[in-house]
Design a protein around this motif. Structure first.
Motif, PDB file in Angstrom:
ATOM      1  N   ALA A 113       0.838  -1.207   0.000  1.00 31.42           N
ATOM      2  CA  ALA A 113       0.000   0.000   0.000  1.00 31.42           C
ATOM      3  C   ALA A 113       0.872   1.255   0.000  1.00 31.42           C
ATOM      4  N   LEU A 114       1.877   1.257   0.844  1.00 33.17           N
ATOM      5  CA  LEU A 114       2.759   2.417   0.921  1.00 33.17           C
ATOM      6  C   LEU A 114       3.495   2.622  -0.402  1.00 33.17           C
ATOM      7  N   HIS A 115       3.873   1.527  -1.036  1.00 33.95           N
ATOM      8  CA  HIS A 115       4.566   1.604  -2.321  1.00 33.95           C
ATOM      9  C   HIS A 115       3.693   2.315  -3.362  1.00 33.95           C
ATOM     10  N   LEU A 116       2.386   1.987  -3.344  1.00 31.90           N
ATOM     11  CA  LEU A 116       1.470   2.660  -4.275  1.00 31.90           C
ATOM     12  C   LEU A 116       1.486   4.175  -4.082  1.00 31.90           C
ATOM     13  N   ILE A 117       1.540   4.574  -2.815  1.00 33.05           N
ATOM     14  CA  ILE A 117       1.491   6.018  -2.522  1.00 33.05           C
ATOM     15  C   ILE A 117       2.781   6.706  -2.942  1.00 33.05           C
ATOM     16  N   THR A 118       3.880   6.123  -2.598  1.00 28.76           N
ATOM     17  CA  THR A 118       5.149   6.800  -2.881  1.00 28.76           C
ATOM     18  C   THR A 118       5.502   6.738  -4.368  1.00 28.76           C
ATOM     19  N   THR A 119       5.065   5.711  -5.088  1.00 24.87           N
ATOM     20  CA  THR A 119       5.358   5.683  -6.524  1.00 24.87           C
ATOM     21  C   THR A 119       4.452   6.648  -7.281  1.00 24.87           C
ATOM     22  N   THR A 120       3.235   6.836  -6.823  1.00 31.12           N
ATOM     23  CA  THR A 120       2.393   7.857  -7.444  1.00 31.12           C
ATOM     24  C   THR A 120       3.115   9.189  -7.374  1.00 31.12           C
ATOM     25  N   GLU A 121       3.649   9.455  -6.226  1.00 33.49           N
ATOM     26  CA  GLU A 121       4.296  10.739  -6.020  1.00 33.49           C
ATOM     27  C   GLU A 121       5.458  10.919  -6.984  1.00 33.49           C
ATOM     28  N   ASN A 122       6.181   9.832  -7.193  1.00 32.47           N
ATOM     29  CA  ASN A 122       7.367   9.977  -8.025  1.00 32.47           C
ATOM     30  C   ASN A 122       7.059   9.990  -9.515  1.00 32.47           C
ATOM     31  N   SER A 123       5.840   9.589  -9.859  1.00 33.61           N
ATOM     32  CA  SER A 123       5.492   9.607 -11.278  1.00 33.61           C
ATOM     33  C   SER A 123       4.999  10.997 -11.664  1.00 33.61           C
ATOM     34  N   ASP A 124       4.896  11.212 -12.947  1.00 31.89           N
ATOM     35  CA  ASP A 124       4.365  12.485 -13.432  1.00 31.89           C
ATOM     36  C   ASP A 124       2.846  12.417 -13.363  1.00 31.89           C
ATOM     37  N   SER A 125       2.276  13.252 -12.545  1.00 28.75           N
ATOM     38  CA  SER A 125       0.835  13.135 -12.302  1.00 28.75           C
ATOM     39  C   SER A 125       0.011  13.481 -13.538  1.00 28.75           C
ATOM     40  N   ASN A 126       0.614  14.163 -14.486  1.00 27.47           N
ATOM     41  CA  ASN A 126      -0.153  14.507 -15.684  1.00 27.47           C
ATOM     42  C   ASN A 126      -0.036  13.459 -16.787  1.00 27.47           C
ATOM     43  N   SER A 127       0.883  12.568 -16.633  1.00 31.13           N
ATOM     44  CA  SER A 127       1.025  11.540 -17.661  1.00 31.13           C
ATOM     45  C   SER A 127       0.153  10.349 -17.300  1.00 31.13           C
ATOM     46  N   ASN A 128       0.207   9.347 -18.133  1.00 32.49           N
ATOM     47  CA  ASN A 128      -0.573   8.150 -17.862  1.00 32.49           C
ATOM     48  C   ASN A 128       0.254   7.048 -17.213  1.00 32.49           C
ATOM     49  N   THR A 129       1.497   7.390 -16.835  1.00 31.82           N
ATOM     50  CA  THR A 129       2.343   6.330 -16.284  1.00 31.82           C
ATOM     51  C   THR A 129       1.779   5.797 -14.969  1.00 31.82           C
ATOM     52  N   GLN A 130       1.054   6.649 -14.220  1.00 31.56           N
ATOM     53  CA  GLN A 130       0.466   6.167 -12.967  1.00 31.56           C
ATOM     54  C   GLN A 130      -0.983   6.599 -12.934  1.00 31.56           C
ATOM     55  N   LYS A 131      -1.865   5.674 -13.185  1.00 32.58           N
ATOM     56  CA  LYS A 131      -3.279   6.024 -13.281  1.00 32.58           C
ATOM     57  C   LYS A 131      -4.018   5.881 -11.960  1.00 32.58           C
ATOM     58  N   THR A 132      -3.345   5.343 -10.968  1.00 29.89           N
ATOM     59  CA  THR A 132      -4.037   5.051  -9.727  1.00 29.89           C
ATOM     60  C   THR A 132      -3.525   5.934  -8.607  1.00 29.89           C
ATOM     61  N   VAL A 133      -4.458   6.626  -7.943  1.00 29.31           N
ATOM     62  CA  VAL A 133      -4.077   7.393  -6.766  1.00 29.31           C
ATOM     63  C   VAL A 133      -4.533   6.610  -5.538  1.00 29.31           C
ATOM     64  N   ALA A 134      -3.584   6.346  -4.671  1.00 25.40           N
ATOM     65  CA  ALA A 134      -3.889   5.551  -3.466  1.00 25.40           C
ATOM     66  C   ALA A 134      -3.882   6.450  -2.244  1.00 25.40           C
ATOM     67  N   TYR A 135      -4.806   6.180  -1.319  1.00 28.25           N
ATOM     68  CA  TYR A 135      -4.884   6.961  -0.072  1.00 28.25           C
ATOM     69  C   TYR A 135      -5.161   5.958   1.040  1.00 28.25           C
ATOM     70  N   LEU A 136      -4.220   5.865   1.965  1.00 31.08           N
ATOM     71  CA  LEU A 136      -4.420   4.976   3.109  1.00 31.08           C
ATOM     72  C   LEU A 136      -5.285   5.703   4.120  1.00 31.08           C
ATOM     73  N   GLN A 137      -6.499   5.269   4.269  1.00 32.93           N
ATOM     74  CA  GLN A 137      -7.401   5.935   5.216  1.00 32.93           C
ATOM     75  C   GLN A 137      -8.606   5.041   5.438  1.00 32.93           C
ATOM     76  N   GLN A 138      -9.156   5.116   6.578  1.00 37.90           N
ATOM     77  CA  GLN A 138     -10.383   4.397   6.903  1.00 37.90           C
ATOM     78  C   GLN A 138     -10.896   5.035   8.184  1.00 37.90           C
ATOM     79  N   GLN A 139     -12.038   5.692   8.104  1.00 41.05           N
ATOM     80  CA  GLN A 139     -12.498   6.460   9.268  1.00 41.05           C
ATOM     81  C   GLN A 139     -13.259   5.581  10.246  1.00 41.05           C
TER      82      GLN A 139
END
Lengths: 381, 381
Positions: A113-139
């Motif tokens: 899960a953490l890997h998903l978050i940190t790799t999103t950050e490192n990818s270019d958010s405007n490109s299609n290289t990372q289409k998934t935004v992950a958020y660790l949360q559960q209220q």
């Protein structure tokens, strides 16, 4: 009615909140009496510095390895997945109308899960290289369940708030996201103490008196589904149809839709500016019950924003009764082009743009009617 | 609007105040935090027993001789004189309309003033043998001025209230009256701690949400003059004319005018009953800011009711802004026959049926406009 309501928006600022966009800033935690008298009783936010400097988390959580090792033996954690970072928010449906979209929730080992978050950050958010935004949360008090292995790194509760409010928090939630996750305007039936551990959170805040400026309307509920195989999201309307009352206003406009949005929501864009507050590591934001808030975040050097919030029970007192009275009154103005079409839908909603946690509020009954808050997790922060 | 407002009256009772006519009763003083959290913050009254049992006044003031000797060297005291005991109240003017009548205020040595009160009590109130009702009161911190010789007999302030509210009282007032003095419905811009020393005080209480049930209308101001020679009162309209917004409702109806009054003020008489509270020696009533209250009294064996009240500054916060919003909304209903004639007069009044003390509130400004509170003492208790 128009004049009365606009006078209310102004007067609460004149008398209590101030006319600018800043909230009170305390250099150290208040005493319980100060907190209760100057903030909770007045339903007034404040930012408190040097509030959590003693937490081990402030240093140890800066390393991914500390977190992954601590949680290596824990059960899976809940990850909210969306294509653009706006879970629990209004998104355009293919037919060009808006729906209220819930995220795809997946259970994953914390390391993944953490890997998903940190790799999103490192990818270019405007490109299609990372289409998934992950958020660790559960209220759902997740800090005491999914993340219990980390519990000695932070206080179980905020002592001065607990003493002031007279009880321990109902829920403590952990949030790990990146800059692409945004929480849209909503409000909660809780007194909220919001502590940032790493990165920064950026809040926009509006008092409950500004209810009509949020253009709360009913939107059809939809849910994202994510396919691991295709790496694509699909968005489907819930069946049977369900309508969710939600704030229509998106405060951050892109140049291409600015004019259209401002003319749709003039009470928001032409009225008093929202209060703004950035919360940094070591600080706590007191976010009063029933305040509308919108949240963005900036990551730390590791690409993560980490925060913990404490939800304390609110008092359902005269302030809440006044709020419900305000809600029940229609604002009719030539400045409000959206009202005629949608007003009738709103009349019978009992809750609106509220966080929905694990049934915390199901027992609350106003005028004998239990608020309809069932139906899965919705939002909040 | 009718439905929204009636829902507000009900909801504040459902959520916070209770549906009966009783207020919370504490057996001993609360901690400052309890007081602030459970009562002040919620704008909710309570009665506190065993609150002043350590005051020397509770025993020593039972004797007239103690009081007269203690005050024998003091300057004169202010006595409010009226023919029927209803100072600062609506009384019929000879032309059969109602006016807002202020008392004749006379400065007398304490011994003479007290004699007026105790002899009224001993006379037959229905006969003409005693035409003058005297009430020792002056809402100008009189306990620290006219009655400073008694100051060591009571606490200067209420310690747990002072700690909760964060400041000393703005004014401490002494009240000595008998069963014929009645204070009509009104509200104050203060948090009020009301302590009875001898006799009993009987309060009727309505929350600020019930504003429209009080039928606040503008009445011409008048003043009683008492002639020592004739022993008669004359009532004269102020010149130039001045209008005072005041609560129209008299909650205690005589059989002959019951039907007429009930049909004139149906929102009061057909709505939720007022909260009732009798305050006895040793007890303190917390009377929250902006609550409507009506006060009667029963005398002790010596024919006197003695009380001290502490006025603390209130917070002009979101509750006050909501109240002003509520005030600005007209309740229109076929059940309200009085509104069409008088509504226009009310629209621009900035204060209504408030106590007016010695300029305490002159500096308070809402929306930049100073409330017009000049013009002599009016009422309150």
């Amino acid at each position: 009615m128009k004049i009365a309501m606009e006078a209310l928006w102004e007067e609460v600022r004149e008398l209590s909140l101030g006319n600018g966009t800043e909230i009170d800033h305390l250099n150290s935690p208040p005493t319980p009496l100060q907190f209760l008298r100057d903030y909770v009783s007045q339903n007034k936010p404040c930012l408190i510095s040097s509030a959590t400097l003693h937490w081990p988390a402030l240093s140890s959580w800066s390393q991914d390895t500390y977190l992954t090792q601590s949680l290596s033996a824990s059960p899976n954690v809940s990850v909210h997945l969306t294509p653009h970072g706006n879970a629990d928010a209004l998104v355009p449906f293919p037919n060009n109308t808006l729906c209220f979209a819930s995220p795809h929730v997946q259970q994953l080992p914390f390391r993944e899960a953490l890997h998903l978050i940190t790799t999103t950050e490192n990818s270019d958010s405007n490109s299609n290289t990372q289409k998934t935004v992950a958020y660790l949360q559960q209220q759902n008090d997740c800090f005491h369940s999914e993340y219990s292995a980390l519990s000695s790194d932070c206080d179980d509760h905020i002592p001065w708030a607990t003493e002031a409010l007279g009880s321990l928090p109902e829920a403590v939630n952990l949030w790990i996201g990146n800059h692409r996750s945004v929480t849209s305007f909503h409000k909660d039936h809780y007194e909220n103490l919001y502590a940032v551990v790493s990165g920064e959170k950026h809040f926009l805040l509006l008092p409950p008196t500004d209810y009509h400026r949020m253009y709360i309307r009913n939107y059809p509920a939809a849910r994202y589904s994510y396919s691991q195989e295709s790496g694509e999201f699909t968005l489907e309307l819930e069946k049977p149809a369900r309508y969710v009352p939600w704030c229509s206003v998106n405060p951050y406009l892109s140049p291409e839709n600015m004019e259209a949005e401002m003319s749709k929501f003039p009470l928001y864009f032409n009225g008093p500016k929202p209060f703004q507050c950035t919360v940094k590591p070591g600080q706590i934001l007191y976010l009063p019950s029933m305040w509308f808030h919108h949240v963005r975040q900036s990551p730390d050097a590791g690409g993560r924003t980490i925060a913990i919030n404490y939800w304390y029970d609110m008092q359902f007192d005269i302030k809440y009764a006044y709020f419900n009275f305000l809600k029940s009154i229609q604002y009719r103005s030539i400045h409000d082009p959206t009202l005629p079409e949608t007003a009738s839908k709103d009349t019978d909603t009992e809750s609106d743009c509220d966080s929905i946690a694990y049934g915390f509020k199901d027992e609350f009954s106003a005028n004998g009617s239990v608020e309809n808050l069932a139906g899965g997790s919705t939002k909040e922060e």
